[in-house]
Design a protein around this motif. Sequence first.
Motif, PDB file in Angstrom:
ATOM      1  N   ASP A 127      -7.427   4.842  -4.973  1.00 22.10           N
ATOM      2  CA  ASP A 127      -8.251   3.717  -4.535  1.00 22.10           C
ATOM      3  C   ASP A 127      -7.424   2.564  -3.980  1.00 22.10           C
ATOM      4  O   ASP A 127      -7.997   1.604  -3.450  1.00 22.10           O
ATOM      5  CB  ASP A 127      -9.108   3.200  -5.692  1.00 22.10           C
ATOM      6  N   HIS A 128      -6.097   2.618  -4.112  1.00 20.68           N
ATOM      7  CA  HIS A 128      -5.259   1.572  -3.518  1.00 20.68           C
ATOM      8  C   HIS A 128      -5.472   1.561  -2.002  1.00 20.68           C
ATOM      9  O   HIS A 128      -5.457   2.617  -1.362  1.00 20.68           O
ATOM     10  CB  HIS A 128      -3.777   1.837  -3.791  1.00 20.68           C
ATOM     11  N   ARG A 129      -5.644   0.387  -1.437  1.00 20.17           N
ATOM     12  CA  ARG A 129      -5.795   0.255   0.007  1.00 20.17           C
ATOM     13  C   ARG A 129      -4.426  -0.003   0.628  1.00 20.17           C
ATOM     14  O   ARG A 129      -3.660  -0.846   0.152  1.00 20.17           O
ATOM     15  CB  ARG A 129      -6.759  -0.886   0.347  1.00 20.17           C
ATOM     16  N   LEU A 130      -4.131   0.741   1.670  1.00 16.70           N
ATOM     17  CA  LEU A 130      -2.821   0.691   2.311  1.00 16.70           C
ATOM     18  C   LEU A 130      -2.953   0.293   3.774  1.00 16.70           C
ATOM     19  O   LEU A 130      -3.797   0.822   4.497  1.00 16.70           O
ATOM     20  CB  LEU A 130      -2.144   2.067   2.212  1.00 16.70           C
ATOM     21  N   THR A 131      -2.099  -0.641   4.171  1.00 15.31           N
ATOM     22  CA  THR A 131      -1.910  -0.976   5.580  1.00 15.31           C
ATOM     23  C   THR A 131      -0.439  -0.799   5.897  1.00 15.31           C
ATOM     24  O   THR A 131       0.416  -1.304   5.159  1.00 15.31           O
ATOM     25  CB  THR A 131      -2.309  -2.437   5.873  1.00 15.31           C
ATOM     26  N   MET A 132      -0.123  -0.051   6.965  1.00 23.04           N
ATOM     27  CA  MET A 132       1.275   0.164   7.338  1.00 23.04           C
ATOM     28  C   MET A 132       1.532  -0.313   8.763  1.00 23.04           C
ATOM     29  O   MET A 132       0.714  -0.120   9.658  1.00 23.04           O
ATOM     30  CB  MET A 132       1.673   1.642   7.198  1.00 23.04           C
ATOM     31  N   ASN A 133       2.696  -0.910   8.913  1.00 26.46           N
ATOM     32  CA  ASN A 133       3.138  -1.389  10.220  1.00 26.46           C
ATOM     33  C   ASN A 133       3.804  -0.228  10.955  1.00 26.46           C
ATOM     34  O   ASN A 133       4.998  -0.228  11.210  1.00 26.46           O
ATOM     35  CB  ASN A 133       4.107  -2.559  10.026  1.00 26.46           C
ATOM     36  N   ALA A 134       2.995   0.779  11.269  1.00 23.96           N
ATOM     37  CA  ALA A 134       3.546   2.015  11.837  1.00 23.96           C
ATOM     38  C   ALA A 134       2.517   2.683  12.726  1.00 23.96           C
ATOM     39  O   ALA A 134       1.418   3.026  12.268  1.00 23.96           O
ATOM     40  CB  ALA A 134       3.973   2.969  10.726  1.00 23.96           C
ATOM     41  N   PHE A 188      -2.739   9.811   9.028  1.00 28.18           N
ATOM     42  CA  PHE A 188      -1.569   8.957   8.838  1.00 28.18           C
ATOM     43  C   PHE A 188      -1.745   7.578   9.484  1.00 28.18           C
ATOM     44  O   PHE A 188      -0.818   6.780   9.487  1.00 28.18           O
ATOM     45  CB  PHE A 188      -0.323   9.651   9.390  1.00 28.18           C
ATOM     46  N   ASP A 189      -2.927   7.320   9.997  1.00 29.12           N
ATOM     47  CA  ASP A 189      -3.193   6.037  10.641  1.00 29.12           C
ATOM     48  C   ASP A 189      -3.627   5.017   9.584  1.00 29.12           C
ATOM     49  O   ASP A 189      -4.780   4.988   9.145  1.00 29.12           O
ATOM     50  CB  ASP A 189      -4.282   6.182  11.709  1.00 29.12           C
ATOM     51  N   PHE A 190      -2.645   4.195   9.172  1.00 30.92           N
ATOM     52  CA  PHE A 190      -2.915   3.095   8.257  1.00 30.92           C
ATOM     53  C   PHE A 190      -2.683   1.753   8.955  1.00 30.92           C
ATOM     54  O   PHE A 190      -2.350   0.762   8.310  1.00 30.92           O
ATOM     55  CB  PHE A 190      -2.027   3.202   7.006  1.00 30.92           C
ATOM     56  N   GLU A 218      -2.939  -2.765  -1.765  1.00 30.70           N
ATOM     57  CA  GLU A 218      -3.864  -3.617  -2.514  1.00 30.70           C
ATOM     58  C   GLU A 218      -4.607  -2.773  -3.535  1.00 30.70           C
ATOM     59  O   GLU A 218      -5.127  -1.708  -3.193  1.00 30.70           O
ATOM     60  CB  GLU A 218      -4.876  -4.267  -1.574  1.00 30.70           C
ATOM     61  N   ASP A 219      -4.659  -3.255  -4.768  1.00 33.98           N
ATOM     62  CA  ASP A 219      -5.447  -2.580  -5.795  1.00 33.98           C
ATOM     63  C   ASP A 219      -6.707  -3.392  -6.059  1.00 33.98           C
ATOM     64  O   ASP A 219      -6.629  -4.496  -6.619  1.00 33.98           O
ATOM     65  CB  ASP A 219      -4.652  -2.436  -7.088  1.00 33.98           C
ATOM     66  N   PRO A 220      -7.885  -2.893  -5.662  1.00 34.47           N
ATOM     67  CA  PRO A 220      -9.117  -3.666  -5.840  1.00 34.47           C
ATOM     68  C   PRO A 220      -9.413  -3.994  -7.300  1.00 34.47           C
ATOM     69  O   PRO A 220      -9.992  -5.047  -7.593  1.00 34.47           O
ATOM     70  CB  PRO A 220     -10.197  -2.754  -5.247  1.00 34.47           C
ATOM     71  N   ALA A 221      -9.046  -3.116  -8.221  1.00 31.74           N
ATOM     72  CA  ALA A 221      -9.404  -3.310  -9.624  1.00 31.74           C
ATOM     73  C   ALA A 221      -8.675  -4.505 -10.235  1.00 31.74           C
ATOM     74  O   ALA A 221      -9.288  -5.351 -10.889  1.00 31.74           O
ATOM     75  CB  ALA A 221      -9.115  -2.042 -10.411  1.00 31.74           C
ATOM     76  N   SER A 222      -7.381  -4.596 -10.041  1.00 27.27           N
ATOM     77  CA  SER A 222      -6.581  -5.662 -10.660  1.00 27.27           C
ATOM     78  C   SER A 222      -6.397  -6.871  -9.764  1.00 27.27           C
ATOM     79  O   SER A 222      -6.038  -7.953 -10.241  1.00 27.27           O
ATOM     80  CB  SER A 222      -5.202  -5.108 -11.043  1.00 27.27           C
ATOM     81  N   GLY A 223      -6.582  -6.664  -8.459  1.00 27.56           N
ATOM     82  CA  GLY A 223      -6.307  -7.732  -7.508  1.00 27.56           C
ATOM     83  C   GLY A 223      -4.855  -7.829  -7.113  1.00 27.56           C
ATOM     84  O   GLY A 223      -4.492  -8.692  -6.305  1.00 27.56           O
TER      85      GLY A 223
END
Length: 359
Positions: free
Chosen positions: A198-205, A229-231, A274-279
């Motif tokens: 569930d972690h949200r990932l953004t990559m500069n790639a 692989f598109d983040f 980003e982890d939505p659960a813990s912030g």
Amino acid sequence: MTTTEPPPPVALAPAAFRGEIDGAPTALWTLTGDGGVTVNLCDFGARIVQILAPDRQGRLGDVVLGYDSLAAIQGGQPSMGAFIGRFANRIAHGRFTLDGVERRLARNGGAHHLHGGLKGSRFRVFDAERLAPGAVRMSLTYADGEEGYPGELRSSVLYRLDGDTLRLEYEATTDRRTVVNFTGHAFFNLAGRGTILDHRLTMNARSFLPIDSTAIPTGEIRAVAGTPFDFTRPHPIGARIDADDEQLRHADGYDHTLVIDKAPGAFGLVAVFEDPASGRVLEVSSTEPGAQLYSGNALTGAVPRDLGKGGVAFQRRGGFCIEPQGFPDAPNHPHFPSTVLEPGAIFRGVIAYRFTTQT
């Protein structure tokens, strides 16, 4: 405590990390600072064993997988938390040619050379020196010819806690022309429990390195657009991890190098988790041209290998790695960024992990 709250962090005992490996003493090193983050390191493998970071409510949680004793580290996954050298990731068939001479390395990762070989840095005790409450330098010298590599390589990594950011500042010199590739191999879970799907990932790639069925880059540099692989925009790590995609099948998930969009050698953004659960939010920056994204596919809960702090077993995809580094198998692909280090030159690199929260 409600059942939805994560367990409190395990308090590590320094005595549990005192020992001797190959005649060198080992110890636990704690980094403290003014940013609310605490880091625990072991000089065996110069590894991260614990990072305590606050959630959106200010509660500290342990955000990396690791072990709570030296014995557990020795019986565990050797890469977990370690600083990897002298060549991170894989070299195909344990061979490369430099200056017309074929170098043959240990094949310790199936048919290939992996993470520096049979006695790479993850199996070595570093010389540790405390510089400040939030800074420890760890140094290791690799002998000429060790694991098949040319040149004596003198290396060090400075772990420095700067507010909410843990920085790894590393360098190396050689007396003969050689190849080098370093990275940090921490397994993160910003929730402190469960999986990282569930972690949200953004990559500069905008591109990645396809691999063959044995995890060796094919040499192609492929655009991420239209692939799992598109983040470039935020996506949960688990949203497409089991898609019908040949590359995902090769690795049983993510275990690929993404090409970071920045100038060669420049320090820049790699990824944001980003982890939505813990912030909790982890922002990763580096000087390296690539970053290996690994989704913990081979964590199985096997004992003792996957028995972590407090006796909690690592579950499949219970941690992710983001490993800024040079491209794997670069010595065998001339069009990849060079990993050659010349005598008289200093190789320098930086990896930074910044821990923040969102509401």
